[in-house]
Design a protein around this motif. Structure first.
Motif, PDB file in Angstrom:
ATOM      1  N   ILE A  74       0.837  -1.208   0.000  1.00  0.00           N
ATOM      2  CA  ILE A  74       0.000   0.000   0.000  1.00  0.00           C
ATOM      3  C   ILE A  74       0.871   1.256   0.000  1.00  0.00           C
ATOM      4  CG2 ILE A  74      -1.626   1.338   1.399  1.00  0.00           C
ATOM      5  CD1 ILE A  74      -2.904  -1.386   2.173  1.00  0.00           C
ATOM      6  N   LYS A  75       1.948   1.254   0.772  1.00  0.00           N
ATOM      7  CA  LYS A  75       2.849   2.403   0.800  1.00  0.00           C
ATOM      8  C   LYS A  75       3.570   2.570  -0.535  1.00  0.00           C
ATOM      9  CE  LYS A  75       3.602   2.568   5.753  1.00  0.00           C
ATOM     10  NZ  LYS A  75       4.546   2.468   6.860  1.00  0.00           N
ATOM     11  N   LYS A  76       3.940   1.465  -1.150  1.00  0.00           N
ATOM     12  CA  LYS A  76       4.595   1.538  -2.467  1.00  0.00           C
ATOM     13  C   LYS A  76       3.630   2.106  -3.504  1.00  0.00           C
ATOM     14  CE  LYS A  76       7.670  -2.377  -1.604  1.00  0.00           C
ATOM     15  NZ  LYS A  76       7.159  -3.254  -0.579  1.00  0.00           N
ATOM     16  N   LEU A  77       2.388   1.642  -3.487  1.00  0.00           N
ATOM     17  CA  LEU A  77       1.389   2.153  -4.420  1.00  0.00           C
ATOM     18  C   LEU A  77       1.144   3.643  -4.197  1.00  0.00           C
ATOM     19  CD1 LEU A  77      -1.173  -0.800  -4.418  1.00  0.00           C
ATOM     20  CD2 LEU A  77       0.523  -0.248  -6.182  1.00  0.00           C
ATOM     21  N   ALA A  78       1.155   4.072  -2.941  1.00  0.00           N
ATOM     22  CA  ALA A  78       0.955   5.492  -2.634  1.00  0.00           C
ATOM     23  C   ALA A  78       2.099   6.339  -3.187  1.00  0.00           C
ATOM     24  CB  ALA A  78       0.811   5.690  -1.127  1.00  0.00           C
ATOM     25  N   LEU A  79       3.328   5.829  -3.099  1.00  0.00           N
ATOM     26  CA  LEU A  79       4.464   6.549  -3.677  1.00  0.00           C
ATOM     27  C   LEU A  79       4.289   6.713  -5.184  1.00  0.00           C
ATOM     28  CD1 LEU A  79       7.612   5.061  -1.900  1.00  0.00           C
ATOM     29  CD2 LEU A  79       6.803   7.418  -1.805  1.00  0.00           C
ATOM     30  N   ILE A  80       3.899   5.632  -5.839  1.00  0.00           N
ATOM     31  CA  ILE A  80       3.695   5.678  -7.290  1.00  0.00           C
ATOM     32  C   ILE A  80       2.591   6.668  -7.629  1.00  0.00           C
ATOM     33  CG2 ILE A  80       2.956   4.379  -9.324  1.00  0.00           C
ATOM     34  CD1 ILE A  80       4.265   1.883  -7.899  1.00  0.00           C
ATOM     35  N   GLU A  81       1.471   6.553  -6.952  1.00  0.00           N
ATOM     36  CA  GLU A  81       0.316   7.417  -7.234  1.00  0.00           C
ATOM     37  C   GLU A  81       0.636   8.894  -6.991  1.00  0.00           C
ATOM     38  OE1 GLU A  81      -2.809   6.696  -8.408  1.00  0.00           O
ATOM     39  OE2 GLU A  81      -2.409   4.559  -8.631  1.00  0.00           O
ATOM     40  N   SER A  82       1.498   9.183  -6.012  1.00  0.00           N
ATOM     41  CA  SER A  82       1.822  10.584  -5.714  1.00  0.00           C
ATOM     42  C   SER A  82       2.661  11.222  -6.820  1.00  0.00           C
ATOM     43  CB  SER A  82       2.549  10.692  -4.368  1.00  0.00           C
ATOM     44  OG  SER A  82       3.853  10.154  -4.456  1.00  0.00           O
ATOM     45  N   MET A  83       3.430  10.419  -7.528  1.00  0.00           N
ATOM     46  CA  MET A  83       4.284  10.935  -8.595  1.00  0.00           C
ATOM     47  C   MET A  83       3.705  10.688  -9.977  1.00  0.00           C
ATOM     48  SD  MET A  83       8.035   9.594  -9.743  1.00  0.00           S
ATOM     49  CE  MET A  83       9.232  10.899  -9.672  1.00  0.00           C
ATOM     50  N   ASN A  84       2.973   9.587 -10.110  1.00  0.00           N
ATOM     51  CA  ASN A  84       2.600   9.099 -11.430  1.00  0.00           C
ATOM     52  C   ASN A  84       1.207   8.460 -11.367  1.00  0.00           C
ATOM     53  OD1 ASN A  84       2.662   8.084 -14.036  1.00  0.00           O
ATOM     54  ND2 ASN A  84       4.256   6.571 -13.629  1.00  0.00           N
ATOM     55  N   ALA A  85       0.207   9.278 -11.130  1.00  0.00           N
ATOM     56  CA  ALA A  85      -1.156   8.772 -10.939  1.00  0.00           C
ATOM     57  C   ALA A  85      -1.672   7.991 -12.150  1.00  0.00           C
ATOM     58  CB  ALA A  85      -2.101   9.919 -10.620  1.00  0.00           C
ATOM     59  N   GLY A  86      -1.198   8.325 -13.321  1.00  0.00           N
ATOM     60  CA  GLY A  86      -1.635   7.624 -14.531  1.00  0.00           C
ATOM     61  C   GLY A  86      -0.825   6.383 -14.856  1.00  0.00           C
ATOM     62  N   TRP A  87       0.158   6.060 -14.025  1.00  0.00           N
ATOM     63  CA  TRP A  87       1.021   4.900 -14.221  1.00  0.00           C
ATOM     64  C   TRP A  87       1.687   4.932 -15.605  1.00  0.00           C
ATOM     65  CZ3 TRP A  87       1.853   0.518 -10.908  1.00  0.00           C
ATOM     66  CH2 TRP A  87       1.256   0.648  -9.639  1.00  0.00           C
ATOM     67  N   ARG A  88       2.079   6.126 -16.022  1.00  0.00           N
ATOM     68  CA  ARG A  88       2.779   6.278 -17.292  1.00  0.00           C
ATOM     69  C   ARG A  88       4.164   5.652 -17.178  1.00  0.00           C
ATOM     70  NH1 ARG A  88       6.221  10.132 -19.485  1.00  0.00           N
ATOM     71  NH2 ARG A  88       6.280  11.333 -17.560  1.00  0.00           N
ATOM     72  N   ASP A  89       4.675   5.104 -18.265  1.00  0.00           N
ATOM     73  CA  ASP A  89       6.025   4.551 -18.279  1.00  0.00           C
ATOM     74  C   ASP A  89       7.009   5.716 -18.306  1.00  0.00           C
ATOM     75  OD1 ASP A  89       8.347   3.119 -18.510  1.00  0.00           O
ATOM     76  OD2 ASP A  89       7.821   2.178 -20.420  1.00  0.00           O
ATOM     77  N   LEU A  90       7.681   5.967 -17.195  1.00  0.00           N
ATOM     78  CA  LEU A  90       8.562   7.115 -17.051  1.00  0.00           C
ATOM     79  C   LEU A  90       9.902   6.929 -17.752  1.00  0.00           C
ATOM     80  CD1 LEU A  90       7.818   7.857 -13.292  1.00  0.00           C
ATOM     81  CD2 LEU A  90       6.775   8.922 -15.316  1.00  0.00           C
ATOM     82  N   TYR A  91      10.129   5.762 -18.303  1.00  0.00           N
ATOM     83  CA  TYR A  91      11.362   5.527 -19.051  1.00  0.00           C
ATOM     84  C   TYR A  91      11.522   6.558 -20.164  1.00  0.00           C
ATOM     85  CZ  TYR A  91      14.782   3.395 -22.145  1.00  0.00           C
ATOM     86  OH  TYR A  91      15.869   3.173 -22.948  1.00  0.00           O
ATOM     87  N   GLU A  92      10.417   6.947 -20.749  1.00  0.00           N
ATOM     88  CA  GLU A  92      10.468   7.921 -21.851  1.00  0.00           C
ATOM     89  C   GLU A  92      11.100   9.234 -21.401  1.00  0.00           C
ATOM     90  OE1 GLU A  92       9.823   6.784 -24.802  1.00  0.00           O
ATOM     91  OE2 GLU A  92       9.168   4.898 -23.932  1.00  0.00           O
ATOM     92  N   ASP A  93      11.043   9.553 -20.123  1.00  0.00           N
ATOM     93  CA  ASP A  93      11.675  10.772 -19.589  1.00  0.00           C
ATOM     94  C   ASP A  93      13.192  10.706 -19.675  1.00  0.00           C
ATOM     95  OD1 ASP A  93       9.062  11.411 -18.986  1.00  0.00           O
ATOM     96  OD2 ASP A  93       9.346  11.342 -16.801  1.00  0.00           O
ATOM     97  N   PHE A  94      13.734   9.500 -19.744  1.00  0.00           N
ATOM     98  CA  PHE A  94      15.190   9.298 -19.741  1.00  0.00           C
ATOM     99  C   PHE A  94      15.720   8.792 -21.064  1.00  0.00           C
ATOM    100  CE2 PHE A  94      13.757   8.829 -15.375  1.00  0.00           C
ATOM    101  CZ  PHE A  94      14.595   9.728 -14.732  1.00  0.00           C
ATOM    102  N   ALA A  95      14.846   8.343 -21.950  1.00  0.00           N
ATOM    103  CA  ALA A  95      15.283   7.791 -23.236  1.00  0.00           C
ATOM    104  C   ALA A  95      15.947   8.882 -24.075  1.00  0.00           C
ATOM    105  CB  ALA A  95      14.103   7.185 -23.970  1.00  0.00           C
ATOM    106  N   PRO A  96      16.982   8.518 -24.816  1.00  0.00           N
ATOM    107  CA  PRO A  96      17.680   9.520 -25.648  1.00  0.00           C
ATOM    108  C   PRO A  96      16.807  10.056 -26.766  1.00  0.00           C
ATOM    109  CG  PRO A  96      18.596   7.318 -26.007  1.00  0.00           C
ATOM    110  CD  PRO A  96      17.551   7.215 -24.938  1.00  0.00           C
TER     111      PRO A  96
END
Length: 96
Positions: A74-96
């Motif tokens: 539950i705490k892990k899910l809360a961390l994710i939801e606080s930063m990334n509520a849409g569960w977007r793949d954040l890899y694209e933020d770092f991809a070249p």
């Protein structure tokens, strides 16, 4: 990018979670995405970078990783939801 990062990979929204630490999030997330890393993430299909947290020093990142791993789902899910509520793949933020 060489910076200590604690991160979570997921198999999908509310799916299996993996918590890790690295000094190169772009490379490490790519390894998980492509199945290059044998073990848990490959076995359970944790290919999506859904949360990360930058740190100044690796020892701080490792301490944080251990706290997160010891916490509840539950705490892990809360961390994710606080930063990334849409569960977007954040890899694209770092991809070249």
């Amino acid at each position: 990018m060489r910076e200590p990062v604690v991160y979570m990979m997921a198999s999908g929204r509310n799916g299996t979670l993996y918590v890790g630490v690295t000094s190169n999030i772009r490379e490490r997330a790519w390894q998980h995405r492509t199945g290059l890393v044998p073990g848990f993430t490959k076995r359970y299909g944790c290919r999506f970078l859904v949360w990360y947290e930058l740190h100044d020093r690796m020892n701080e990142a490792i301490t944080r990783e251990k706290r997160i791993k010891a916490g509840s789902r539950i705490k892990k899910l809360a961390l994710i939801e606080s930063m990334n509520a849409g569960w977007r793949d954040l890899y694209e933020d770092f991809a070249p």
